[in-house]
Design a protein around this motif. Structure first.
Motif, mmCIF file in Angstrom:
data_model
loop_
_atom_site.group_PDB
_atom_site.id
_atom_site.type_symbol
_atom_site.label_atom_id
_atom_site.label_comp_id
_atom_site.label_asym_id
_atom_site.label_seq_id
_atom_site.Cartn_x
_atom_site.Cartn_y
_atom_site.Cartn_z
ATOM 1 N N ILE A 121 -33.957 -107.098 61.268
ATOM 2 C CA ILE A 121 -35.054 -106.958 61.371
ATOM 3 C C ILE A 121 -35.344 -105.581 62.142
ATOM 4 O O ILE A 121 -36.338 -105.107 62.339
ATOM 5 C CB ILE A 121 -35.976 -108.422 61.997
ATOM 6 C CG1 ILE A 121 -35.428 -108.559 63.512
ATOM 7 C CG2 ILE A 121 -35.941 -109.394 61.285
ATOM 8 C CD1 ILE A 121 -36.189 -109.579 64.206
ATOM 9 N N ARG A 138 -41.074 -108.945 60.502
ATOM 10 C CA ARG A 138 -39.965 -109.009 59.770
ATOM 11 C C ARG A 138 -39.231 -110.177 59.833
ATOM 12 O O ARG A 138 -38.713 -110.739 58.865
ATOM 13 C CB ARG A 138 -39.183 -107.925 60.138
ATOM 14 C CG ARG A 138 -39.637 -106.369 59.808
ATOM 15 C CD ARG A 138 -38.585 -105.672 60.070
ATOM 16 N NE ARG A 138 -39.289 -104.116 59.990
ATOM 17 C CZ ARG A 138 -38.504 -102.895 60.301
ATOM 18 N NH1 ARG A 138 -37.228 -103.089 60.745
ATOM 19 N NH2 ARG A 138 -39.182 -101.672 60.079
ATOM 20 N N GLN A 159 -43.234 -105.358 64.763
ATOM 21 C CA GLN A 159 -42.736 -105.198 63.569
ATOM 22 C C GLN A 159 -41.301 -105.923 63.556
ATOM 23 O O GLN A 159 -41.000 -106.920 62.159
ATOM 24 C CB GLN A 159 -41.899 -103.781 63.523
ATOM 25 C CG GLN A 159 -42.845 -102.568 63.294
ATOM 26 C CD GLN A 159 -41.984 -101.394 63.227
ATOM 27 O OE1 GLN A 159 -41.256 -101.082 64.273
ATOM 28 N NE2 GLN A 159 -42.220 -100.544 62.384
ATOM 29 N N CYS A 160 -40.947 -106.312 64.609
ATOM 30 C CA CYS A 160 -39.619 -107.360 64.692
ATOM 31 C C CYS A 160 -40.299 -108.815 64.323
ATOM 32 O O CYS A 160 -39.591 -109.520 63.676
ATOM 33 C CB CYS A 160 -39.086 -107.444 65.980
ATOM 34 S SG CYS A 160 -37.862 -106.158 66.533
#
Length: 226
Positions: A114, A87, A83-84
């Motif tokens: 993020i 983003r 996810q980091c």
């Protein structure tokens, strides 16, 4: 597989030793894997397209892996890390966001953005304790030189400018910055000559530089053992 000039070229084994992690894990990050009846895609697109000979990493892949590995050492899950990265990729506008100049310059602000609304327990605890960026990510950016296109070189002995991985030199393999001989070759020279002082005399290299090369080579063995 052959590397391209200025990008660097590392096999999964070479890269895993430099970063200090498992080769198998690194390959999973770069190639994807099957887990719990689900196909997990690669964390990012490698600089080189994988082929029948395996995976080859570029220098910026090495930097990305270094940061991801630092997060994994703090038991941050791959789902959270994915996810980091996704983003950050949108914010920075680069497939490999962690190895960009923008991330180096504005990393704390970007990381706050993020990681917003990420509720993994380990991550929350780390964020409460002085910030995940300062404690985990920022140290992984130390000893790196950046240019407009991203990370350009990695000084491999903390606080010293003697041993370097520079994709514009020797395809990024660890070398003595001056005179440009690989640390692996230095170790071979010392073994052949029988001592640091004798090797220094025969090859006209300062003994201190030879010791730094040996220190780095020893650190690779220590990381592999760990």
């Amino acid at each position: 597989m052959e590397g391209e000039y200025g990008i660097g070229a590392y096999t999964a084994l070479e890269a895993s030793r430099m970063v200090g992690m498992s080769q198998a894990t690194l390959r999973r990050w770069l190639l994807g894997y099957h887990h719990d009846n689900k196909d997990e895609p690669a964390l990012w697109q490698p600089q080189y397209e994988p082929d029948e000979d395996g995976v080859l990493l570029g220098f910026r892949d090495l930097v990305e892996a270094r940061i991801v590995n630092a997060l994994r050492k703090r038991r941050i899950g791959l789902t959270t890390i994915r996810q980091c990265i996704e983003r950050a990729r949108v914010i920075v506008g680069d497939e490999r966001p962690f190895s960009t100049q923008q991330f180096r310059t504005d990393g704390k602000t970007i990381f706050l953005e993020i990681t917003r609304n990420i509720d993994e327990p380990e991550f929350i605890d780390l964020k409460k304790s002085q910030g995940v960026f300062k404690r985990v990510v920022e140290p992984s950016l130390e000893d790196l030189d950046f240019g407009p296109a991203g990370a350009e070189r990695w000084w491999l002995l903390h606080g010293k400018k003697t041993v370097v991985a520079d994709p514009a030199r020797s395809f990024g393999q660890p070398i003595l910055a001056d005179p440009g001989i690989s640390t692996a070759r230095i170790a071979e020279i010392v073994a052949a000559e029988g001592s640091v002082d004798q090797a220094a005399k025969v090859y006209d290299i300062k003994p201190k530089l030879i010791r730094d090369a040996l220190e780095y080579e020893a650190s690779l063995g220590a990381r592999k053992a760990a």
